[in-house]
Design a protein around this motif. Structure first.
Motif, PDB file in Angstrom:
ATOM      1  N   GLY A 138       0.849  -1.185   0.000  1.00 19.59           N
ATOM      2  CA  GLY A 138       0.000   0.000   0.000  1.00 19.59           C
ATOM      3  C   GLY A 138       0.879   1.226   0.000  1.00 19.59           C
ATOM      4  O   GLY A 138       1.953   1.238  -0.613  1.00 19.59           O
ATOM      5  N   LYS A 269      -2.263  -1.173   8.338  1.00 14.96           N
ATOM      6  CA  LYS A 269      -3.681  -0.891   8.124  1.00 14.96           C
ATOM      7  C   LYS A 269      -4.072   0.488   8.630  1.00 14.96           C
ATOM      8  O   LYS A 269      -5.038   1.081   8.138  1.00 14.96           O
ATOM      9  N   THR A 274      -8.007   1.035   3.294  1.00 15.12           N
ATOM     10  CA  THR A 274      -9.004   0.793   2.248  1.00 15.12           C
ATOM     11  C   THR A 274      -8.402   0.302   0.939  1.00 15.12           C
ATOM     12  O   THR A 274      -9.106  -0.304   0.135  1.00 15.12           O
ATOM     13  N   GLU A 275      -7.117   0.544   0.705  1.00 14.35           N
ATOM     14  CA  GLU A 275      -6.528   0.159  -0.571  1.00 14.35           C
ATOM     15  C   GLU A 275      -5.312  -0.748  -0.405  1.00 14.35           C
ATOM     16  O   GLU A 275      -4.477  -0.855  -1.304  1.00 14.35           O
ATOM     17  N   VAL A 290      -7.492  -8.936  -1.969  1.00 12.98           N
ATOM     18  CA  VAL A 290      -8.008  -7.869  -1.117  1.00 12.98           C
ATOM     19  C   VAL A 290      -7.487  -8.046   0.295  1.00 12.98           C
ATOM     20  O   VAL A 290      -7.140  -9.152   0.712  1.00 12.98           O
ATOM     21  N   ASP A 291      -7.446  -6.949   1.021  1.00  8.08           N
ATOM     22  CA  ASP A 291      -6.993  -6.993   2.408  1.00  8.08           C
ATOM     23  C   ASP A 291      -8.182  -6.792   3.350  1.00  8.08           C
ATOM     24  O   ASP A 291      -8.167  -5.925   4.219  1.00  8.08           O
ATOM     25  N   SER A 308     -10.328  -1.930  -2.479  1.00 14.17           N
ATOM     26  CA  SER A 308      -9.228  -2.866  -2.258  1.00 14.17           C
ATOM     27  C   SER A 308      -9.124  -3.869  -3.403  1.00 14.17           C
ATOM     28  O   SER A 308      -8.023  -4.224  -3.832  1.00 14.17           O
TER      29      SER A 308
END
Length: 331
Positions: A138, A269, A274-275, A290-291, A308
């Motif tokens: 991220g 996080k 969100t991404e 996705v996370d 995500s």
């Protein structure tokens, strides 16, 4: 180089938000990238009311039982496993350049008859890999970086889903050394970083304080870092985790290796929730994910955030293009 980047998407738990975010992100992604083709692995009935652009195809795998949003059904456990198995096989044989996975619900997949320890572990077993590495990708946004720009953030984990009391025993020389080797290889071949700089955290507070707060740094982590340096891996540390995750320090590294799940993922996080994208290093193919989880509480309500999944598709495309260029330059 292939004319199109072909991405396989396993759409995950059918009672959760996986099918919803997979479709929404795929439609937005192909609208922005003409060079991408996406195959959504799942029952076509999940997408029956949607108009699909030509770049998106449904790789049909039939459900065992009609799903109800937000309600888990063990009858569909084998369906979910089939999605993962079939989509990953398509990447292993070269039909797709990367696998992107939507979330699954471990509670209905892990049974005495068919143990399921996790998505990543299942993929490693299918790919016949003894060890793989979970890395979250991220960025620290501009508002937090203090640099006037966002800073890339890559955090790999030496151990993943373990109770805290088991973590220290799992920090062993061979597995930790192999983790650094896997990180080095994939950061070069798939991220295009010629000489990755890897920061290694300590396990204990203050990185052990020369043995006063634990000896894992002295007995395992420091010897691994030194051995890695002898192989040309630009690893350094161990650094106290409470001061490492700061923009001024992270700016000097390409990736961080954290010793356990929350040590690395709590700060990650906070900065990139969100991404964030989960990447599995050490597979024979590219896998992003996705996370986030299945979000059963909002499934089927049109409220799911697909950013995500979009980020996972974006990173899968970038890694695939980098890998294709790396392979071309190596031949």
């Amino acid at each position: 180089m292939s004319k199109s980047v072909k991405l396989a998407v396993s759409t995950g738990e059918p009672a959760g938000i996986g099918p919803e975010v997979s479709l929404a992100a795929a439609k937005a992604f192909v609208a922005a990238h003409a060079d991408v083709e996406i195959s959504l692995f799942g029952d076509r009935q999940l997408f029956a009311n949607e108009a699909l652009p030509p770049q998106i195809q449904i790789a049909h795998i039939p459900l065992n039982h009609p799903p109800k949003s937000g309600v888990l059904d063990s009858a569909n456990a084998q369906y979910v496993l089939s999605l993962i198995r079939t989509a990953s096989d398509s990447c292993r044989v070269g039909q797709h350049h990367a696998l992107v996975t939507a979330p699954v619900q471990k509670s209905i997949l892990d049974t005495p008859q068919s143990p399921f320890t996790g998505h990543t572990e299942f993929l490693a077993d299918l790919d016949h890999q003894h060890q793989v590495v979970m890395m979250l990708c991220g960025e620290i946004p501009q508002a937090l970086s203090g640099k006037g720009q966002a800073i890339p953030l890559r955090v790999a984990l030496a151990t993943t889903h373990l109770p805290i009391r088991q973590v220290a025993g799992a920090i062993q020389f061979e597995s930790l050394f192999n983790t650094l080797r896997i990180m080095q290889a994939d950061l070069q071949a798939r991220f295009g970083i010629a000489k990755p700089r890897i920061a290694v955290t300590g396990l204990n507070p203050h990185a052990g304080e020369d043995g006063h707060l634990g000896r894992e740094e002295l007995e395992v982590i420091i010897p691994v870092i030194e051995a890695a340096k002898h192989e040309g891996i630009l690893a350094s540390g161990p650094y106290p985790a409470d001061t490492l995750f700061h923009a001024d320090r992270l700016h000097s590294f390409d990736a961080v290796l954290a010793m356990y799940h929350d040590q690395g993922l709590a700060p990650f996080k906070f900065a990139s929730f969100t991404e964030g994208v989960n990447v599995t290093l050490g597979l024979s193919y590219i896998r992003t994910s996705v996370d986030h989880g299945t979000a059963l509480d909002i499934a089927g309500q049109g409220r799911a955030d697909w950013r995500s999944m979009f980020a996972a598709l974006r990173l899968a495309r970038e890694l695939a293009l980098t890998k294709l260029n790396y392979d071309a330059s190596s031949t």
